[in-house]
Design a protein around this motif. Structure first.
Motif, PDB file in Angstrom:
ATOM      1  N   LYS A  50      23.367  -0.490  53.224  1.00 52.11           N
ATOM      2  CA  LYS A  50      23.612  -1.147  51.937  1.00 52.11           C
ATOM      3  C   LYS A  50      23.515  -2.665  52.074  1.00 52.11           C
ATOM      4  N   GLU A  51      24.083  -3.210  53.150  1.00 53.53           N
ATOM      5  CA  GLU A  51      24.003  -4.654  53.380  1.00 53.53           C
ATOM      6  C   GLU A  51      22.560  -5.080  53.649  1.00 53.53           C
ATOM      7  N   GLN A  52      21.807  -4.250  54.379  1.00 49.98           N
ATOM      8  CA  GLN A  52      20.405  -4.569  54.658  1.00 49.98           C
ATOM      9  C   GLN A  52      19.596  -4.616  53.361  1.00 49.98           C
ATOM     10  N   MET A  53      19.812  -3.643  52.481  1.00 52.96           N
ATOM     11  CA  MET A  53      19.087  -3.617  51.204  1.00 52.96           C
ATOM     12  C   MET A  53      19.446  -4.825  50.346  1.00 52.96           C
ATOM     13  N   ALA A  54      20.729  -5.193  50.348  1.00 52.91           N
ATOM     14  CA  ALA A  54      21.155  -6.362  49.574  1.00 52.91           C
ATOM     15  C   ALA A  54      20.515  -7.635  50.126  1.00 52.91           C
ATOM     16  N   ALA A  55      20.433  -7.744  51.455  1.00 56.83           N
ATOM     17  CA  ALA A  55      19.810  -8.919  52.058  1.00 56.83           C
ATOM     18  C   ALA A  55      18.322  -8.971  51.725  1.00 56.83           C
TER      19      ALA A  55
END
Length: 197
Positions: A50-55
């Motif tokens: 989820k953090e990777q997609m947001a980044a």
């Protein structure tokens, strides 16, 4: 049953002086500044999906806003690949500095529609004639644009390939000037610089 028999003797293991320090980490302790920098770097890298997609979304949004800004200002660094380079910049300036009959298309289309819906057959025929004449003028204008542009490109950029330049120029010329992206950087009739390197 699982015990050692008394006949087995244990042999002492010889230890070396270097093995005494084997429990150490083998590197110096980092300073507080280095440790804080490493902690910040670990905190910045996304750990979950989820953090990777947001980044990735944030990076895409940032790059697309830079591209939009470059389309308005003409800043070469952030333009899409199809608009980059001195040849493409010259083509844009060449098309933008000349008057094109496509600029007359929208007003003439409005006149043609008014004449067509007037109910008078003669006025409708006049409107159709105006529309057909305008289309022929646009075709002649695009043909002249192609030949003049090719001549200028071979004079200014003799080593550059000219494949795709006609399509790029015609597609830009067929748009109204205020709708062209990247935005026009020159005015109609303005003298173009000799070098675009």
């Amino acid at each position: 049953m699982f015990r050692r028999s008394k006949s087995e003797t244990t042999t002492p293991v010889e230890t070396d002086a270097t093995d005494a320090r084997a429990g150490g980490k083998g590197r110096p302790t980092p300073s507080r500044k280095e440790a804080e920098a490493a902690a910040k770097a670990r905190a910045k890298t996304p750990r979950t999906r989820k953090e990777q997609m947001a980044a990735q979304r944030a990076a895409r949004g940032d790059s697309s806003s830079k591209v939009r800004q470059a389309m308005k200002t003409g800043e070469e660094r952030y333009l899409p690949p199809r608009d980059k380079g001195p040849v493409r910049r010259f083509i844009r300036d060449f098309v933008d500095s000349r008057f094109s009959f496509i600029e007359l298309m929208v007003p003439l289309l409005v006149v043609t529609m008014v004449l067509g819906y007037s109910g008078n057959d003669y006025l409708a025929n006049v409107g159709n004639t105006i529309l057909l004449g305008t289309l022929l003028l646009v075709l002649v204008d695009m043909t002249m644009l192609r030949f003049r542009l090719r001549r200028e490109l071979t004079r200014r950029f003799p080593d550059e390939p000219v494949k795709g330049t006609t399509y790029y120029a015609v597609m830009r010329a067929l748009q109204m000037k205020f709708m062209r992206l990247p935005k026009a950087q020159v005015k109609i009739g303005q003298q173009l610089p000799e070098h675009y390197r």
